[in-house]
Design an enzyme around this catalytic site. Structure first.
Site, PDB file in Angstrom:
ATOM      1  N   LYS A   1       9.004  33.974 -38.485  1.00  0.00           N
ATOM      2  CA  LYS A   1       7.704  33.440 -38.087  1.00  0.00           C
ATOM      3  C   LYS A   1       7.167  34.160 -36.848  1.00  0.00           C
ATOM      4  O   LYS A   1       7.932  34.481 -35.934  1.00  0.00           O
ATOM      5  CB  LYS A   1       7.885  31.945 -37.807  1.00  0.00           C
ATOM      6  CG  LYS A   1       6.638  31.125 -37.661  1.00  0.00           C
ATOM      7  CD  LYS A   1       7.034  29.648 -37.519  1.00  0.00           C
ATOM      8  CE  LYS A   1       5.840  28.758 -37.243  1.00  0.00           C
ATOM      9  NZ  LYS A   1       6.263  27.342 -37.073  1.00  0.00           N
TER      10      LYS A   1
ATOM     11  N   SER B   1       3.109  24.350 -39.098  1.00  0.00           N
ATOM     12  CA  SER B   1       2.670  25.686 -38.744  1.00  0.00           C
ATOM     13  C   SER B   1       3.419  26.808 -39.486  1.00  0.00           C
ATOM     14  O   SER B   1       2.989  27.968 -39.441  1.00  0.00           O
ATOM     15  CB  SER B   1       2.848  25.901 -37.237  1.00  0.00           C
ATOM     16  OG  SER B   1       4.197  25.765 -36.840  1.00  0.00           O
TER      17      SER B   1
ATOM     18  N   SER C   1       6.415  21.059 -38.798  1.00  0.00           N
ATOM     19  CA  SER C   1       6.024  22.431 -39.112  1.00  0.00           C
ATOM     20  C   SER C   1       6.969  23.175 -40.036  1.00  0.00           C
ATOM     21  O   SER C   1       6.636  24.268 -40.493  1.00  0.00           O
ATOM     22  CB  SER C   1       5.847  23.228 -37.813  1.00  0.00           C
ATOM     23  OG  SER C   1       4.699  22.804 -37.130  1.00  0.00           O
TER      24      SER C   1
END
Length: 468
Positions: free
Chosen positions: A81, A156, A180
């Site tokens: 990420k 996210s 997330s």
């Protein structure tokens, strides 16, 4: 029909590479080819590492040829990420002002995966500041859900979940401070694990300072994959000791065996809103499968559930007023600024004494949940009370945000409590996946994973898919 290597699980690839039945270069090329084919449609990976990945894969194959000891992810393609440090890459967090923030060293989770032989093929998208349940930002653009471009891939870690669902690597790194990991897994029909706080070491050298207390307490890093087995493998590889995180806990990944049959607290209802029918159906289905396997299912509410979810706003949002939120006001794109403004509209400001009291109350709630989990070692509840939201649903004003916060209360409560939660898919209805969340006591991830595997055995594995 013969499957392409990009369709294999991480466990299958790791075993085949170790046995020299396939090479890491072959596996990496297959995943890179898949990325080239599908990523333009979904924008899940926003920074590719083709040359570096192929060189690392060639080195991995050479290490095997030389008979060297190898790690549990040796030769397996993975993604990371963009809010997490990876040496030589920009930790942009989806923010234009951070586009040149190059990491000088790996974060602990990335370092641990690298030590275990993982091959990094790309970096996955997030919303700006990783602060929405939608994945879109002014720097990298929007990530689309491969199941349906009209609904969110989650956030996210939306890029991570969308990449895994579309076959861009079998295993992805994610992070979770308010759903997330679990919500993108839910929205994209894959598996995501939020580990216990302290299980996986956390540190970003590119950060301007230490993380504030509530972020340390609630934010964790964990794996996203297509199968429960791959999530277990990813967790084992990323949770090794790193001296940069003083909050890391040396807890065994396989705790003492639980007494069977386990009692499961089934949470079907919510006081604030009526759950979507698909959410209830997924819970009933998963509960039935667990019951068929010998679990004892009882419909019962854990203590002070709504209060625990509300503390997320009281603690994390108020803490952010003096840290993250000024940065969002200065550097954030319009979407993240609107989202935060709507969240603040539902967050009562508190003074220091009130904040201190809320922190103390959090401790009391954790204690009550741990006592409850002695009686019910597993809790089966929704990931969200709603099906995956339409794109940009958080941009529709304060009232919409209020409903959204209520819908996401299962995500928020668990972050406050610091407990492990597994998001596992159960079904697909109308072309949209649905799933459940499995919760256990501190450092009892294996208890979640075992139950998740039972559900997966009955439900099947729904990905990888071609973007639709």
């Amino acid at each position: 029909m013969t499957r392409e290597l990009w369709q294999w699980s991480a466990m299958e690839l790791a075993q085949a590479i170790r046995k020299k039945e396939v090479s890491s270069v072959e596996a990496t090329l297959s995943c890179l080819d898949r990325m080239a084919a599908v990523n333009p449609s979904i924008n899940a990976v926003v920074a590719q590492s083709d040359a570096a990945a192929l060189q690392a894969a060639a080195d991995a194959d050479q290490a095997l040829a030389q008979g060297r000891d190898v790690g549990m992810l040796h030769g397996v393609p993975v993604t990371v990420k963009i809010n997490t440090d990876q040496q030589g890459e920009a930790t942009t967090d989806g923010v234009t002002a951070y586009k040149d923030r190059i990491a000088l060293q790996d974060s602990p989770a990335v370092s641990n995966w690298r030590k275990q032989g993982a091959i990094f093929i790309g970096r996955t998208n997030t919303p700006a500041f990783s602060w929405r349940w939608f994945t879109d930002n002014a720097l990298h653009g929007r990530t689309l859900n491969p199941w349906n471009s009209a609904i969110t891939p989650g956030g996210s870690s939306g890029g991570a979940a969308a990449a895994v669902a579309a076959g861009i690597g079998p295993l992805a790194h994610g992070s979770d401070a308010g759903g997330s990991i679990r919500y993108p897994a839910y929205a994209c029909g894959v598996v995501g694990l939020r580990p216990t706080s302290g299980r996986v070491p956390v540190f970003n050298g590119t950060a301007s300072g230490e993380r504030p207390a509530m972020v340390q307490a609630m934010s964790v890093q964990g794996p996203i994959a297509r199968t429960v087995g791959d999530v277990r493998l990813g967790l084992a590889a990323m949770s090794q000791f790193d001296p940069r995180d003083p909050n890391w806990a040396p807890a065994a990944l396989k705790p003492e065996a639980q007494k069977h049959p386990l009692r499961v607290a089934l949470v079907m209802d919510n006081a604030e809103l009526k759950p979507d029918p698909e959410v209830r159906n997924a819970l009933k289905q998963a509960a039935g499968w667990l019951q068929d396997s010998g679990y004892i299912i009882e419909e019962v509410q854990p203590p002070h559930f709504s209060e625990a979810a509300g503390l997320w706003r009281t603690l994390l949002m108020n803490e952010a007023r003096s840290g993250m939120i000024p940065n969002i006001a200065q550097f954030g794109d319009a979407a993240i600024q609107r989202t935060v403004a709507s969240m603040l509209a539902h967050t009562e400001p508190v003074n220091w004494e009130q904040f201190n009291a809320a922190m103390a109350r959090r401790t009391a709630l954790i204690r009550e949940w741990l006592i409850f989990l002695e009686q019910y070692p597993l809790i089966l509840m929704p990931v969200s009370w709603r099906r995956p939201f339409a794109i940009d649903a958080d941009q529709s004003g304060d009232a919409a945000m209020g409903e959204m916060l209520q819908a996401q209360s299962p995500l928020l409560a668990l972050a406050v409590l610091g407990l492990p939660g597994l998001s596992v898919p159960v079904s697909v209805s109308g072309g949209i996946p649905s799933g459940v969340q499995i919760i256990a006591g501190r450092y009892q991830e294996e208890t979640c994973l075992q139950a998740g595997e039972i559900i997966q055995q009955r439900a099947g594995v729904f990905t990888p898919i071609d973007p639709r």
